[in-house]
Write a protein that holds these residues in place. Structure first.
Motif, mmCIF file in Angstrom:
data_model
loop_
_atom_site.group_PDB
_atom_site.id
_atom_site.type_symbol
_atom_site.label_atom_id
_atom_site.label_comp_id
_atom_site.label_asym_id
_atom_site.label_seq_id
_atom_site.Cartn_x
_atom_site.Cartn_y
_atom_site.Cartn_z
ATOM 1 N N ASN A 32 -3.748 4.644 12.769
ATOM 2 C CA ASN A 32 -2.520 5.391 12.582
ATOM 3 C C ASN A 32 -1.457 4.618 11.814
ATOM 4 O OD1 ASN A 32 -3.630 7.550 14.080
ATOM 5 N ND2 ASN A 32 -3.167 6.442 15.964
ATOM 6 N N LEU A 98 -2.498 -0.301 14.033
ATOM 7 C CA LEU A 98 -2.202 0.437 15.261
ATOM 8 C C LEU A 98 -3.225 1.572 15.285
ATOM 9 C CD1 LEU A 98 -0.067 0.503 17.556
ATOM 10 C CD2 LEU A 98 1.135 2.233 16.209
ATOM 11 N N ARG A 100 -6.398 4.101 17.413
ATOM 12 C CA ARG A 100 -7.033 4.690 18.603
ATOM 13 C C ARG A 100 -8.499 4.285 18.609
ATOM 14 N NH1 ARG A 100 -6.008 10.993 18.777
ATOM 15 N NH2 ARG A 100 -7.595 10.794 20.413
ATOM 16 N N THR A 101 -8.987 3.965 19.780
ATOM 17 C CA THR A 101 -10.369 3.499 19.873
ATOM 18 C C THR A 101 -11.332 4.594 20.305
ATOM 19 O OG1 THR A 101 -9.959 2.766 22.152
ATOM 20 C CG2 THR A 101 -9.655 1.146 20.393
ATOM 21 N N ASN A 105 -9.110 8.881 24.351
ATOM 22 C CA ASN A 105 -7.993 8.007 24.735
ATOM 23 C C ASN A 105 -6.896 8.124 23.699
ATOM 24 O OD1 ASN A 105 -6.252 6.005 25.510
ATOM 25 N ND2 ASN A 105 -7.792 4.387 25.621
ATOM 26 N N TYR A 106 -5.764 8.698 24.097
ATOM 27 C CA TYR A 106 -4.692 8.957 23.145
ATOM 28 C C TYR A 106 -3.772 7.763 22.929
ATOM 29 C CZ TYR A 106 -6.012 13.842 23.160
ATOM 30 O OH TYR A 106 -6.701 15.011 23.013
ATOM 31 N N ARG A 107 -4.025 6.704 23.603
ATOM 32 C CA ARG A 107 -3.175 5.528 23.469
ATOM 33 C C ARG A 107 -3.482 4.784 22.170
ATOM 34 N NH1 ARG A 107 -2.930 0.365 27.675
ATOM 35 N NH2 ARG A 107 -1.708 -0.981 26.310
ATOM 36 N N ASP A 108 -2.413 4.261 21.539
ATOM 37 C CA ASP A 108 -2.560 3.397 20.362
ATOM 38 C C ASP A 108 -2.585 1.932 20.786
ATOM 39 O OD1 ASP A 108 -0.434 5.449 18.276
ATOM 40 O OD2 ASP A 108 -2.611 5.424 18.462
ATOM 41 N N TYR A 109 -3.425 1.177 20.139
ATOM 42 C CA TYR A 109 -3.534 -0.251 20.440
ATOM 43 C C TYR A 109 -3.221 -1.068 19.195
ATOM 44 C CZ TYR A 109 -5.970 1.142 24.699
ATOM 45 O OH TYR A 109 -6.295 1.712 25.907
ATOM 46 N N ASP A 110 -2.592 -2.232 19.419
ATOM 47 C CA ASP A 110 -2.271 -3.166 18.338
ATOM 48 C C ASP A 110 -3.401 -4.166 18.140
ATOM 49 O OD1 ASP A 110 0.905 -2.848 19.389
ATOM 50 O OD2 ASP A 110 0.575 -3.043 17.230
#
Length: 122
Positions: A32, A98, A100-101, A105-110
């Motif tokens: 993203n 940034l 999504r895996t 899972n809607y969370r973004d990870y750095d």
């Protein structure tokens, strides 16, 4: 597990060019935000260039007109073309994502790359 691997740093004379690449691999559903940061000697990390949403790109004022960020979505790869390099561009450059895996899972990870050193001699 996600990995970001940079390449393309090195030593160049002022006025020269370098092209950095960052390849993201692993469990990636969507990226993203993708960009480049740098840490100049003795200074804090600073944003160089970033793709935020869609095709919108932003640059640090110090690199506008000289650096270009681009990407290849199919390869999960983005680039930083650096032209007219100046000694003040010296630093360790890091790619950042940034992402999504998973579709569920809607969370973004750095995620950050390991860094690649750019040295511009005067």
């Amino acid at each position: 597990q996600v990995q970001l691997v940079e390449s393309g740093g090195g030593l160049v004379q002022a006025g020269g060019s370098l092209r950095l690449s960052c390849v993201a691999s692993g469990s990636i559903f969507s990226i993203n935000r993708m960009g480049w940061y740098r840490v100049p000697p003795g200074k804090q990390r600073e944003l160089v260039a970033v793709f935020s949403s869609g095709t919108t790109s932003n640059y640090a004022d110090s690199v506008k007109g000289r650096f270009t960020i681009s990407r290849d979505n199919a390869k999960n790869t983005w680039y930083l073309q650096m032209n007219s390099l100046k000694p003040e561009d010296t630093g360790v450059y890091y790619c950042h994502a940034l992402l999504r895996t998973s579709r569920l899972n809607y969370r973004d990870y750095d995620y950050w790359g390991q860094g690649t050193r750019v040295t511009v001699s005067s």
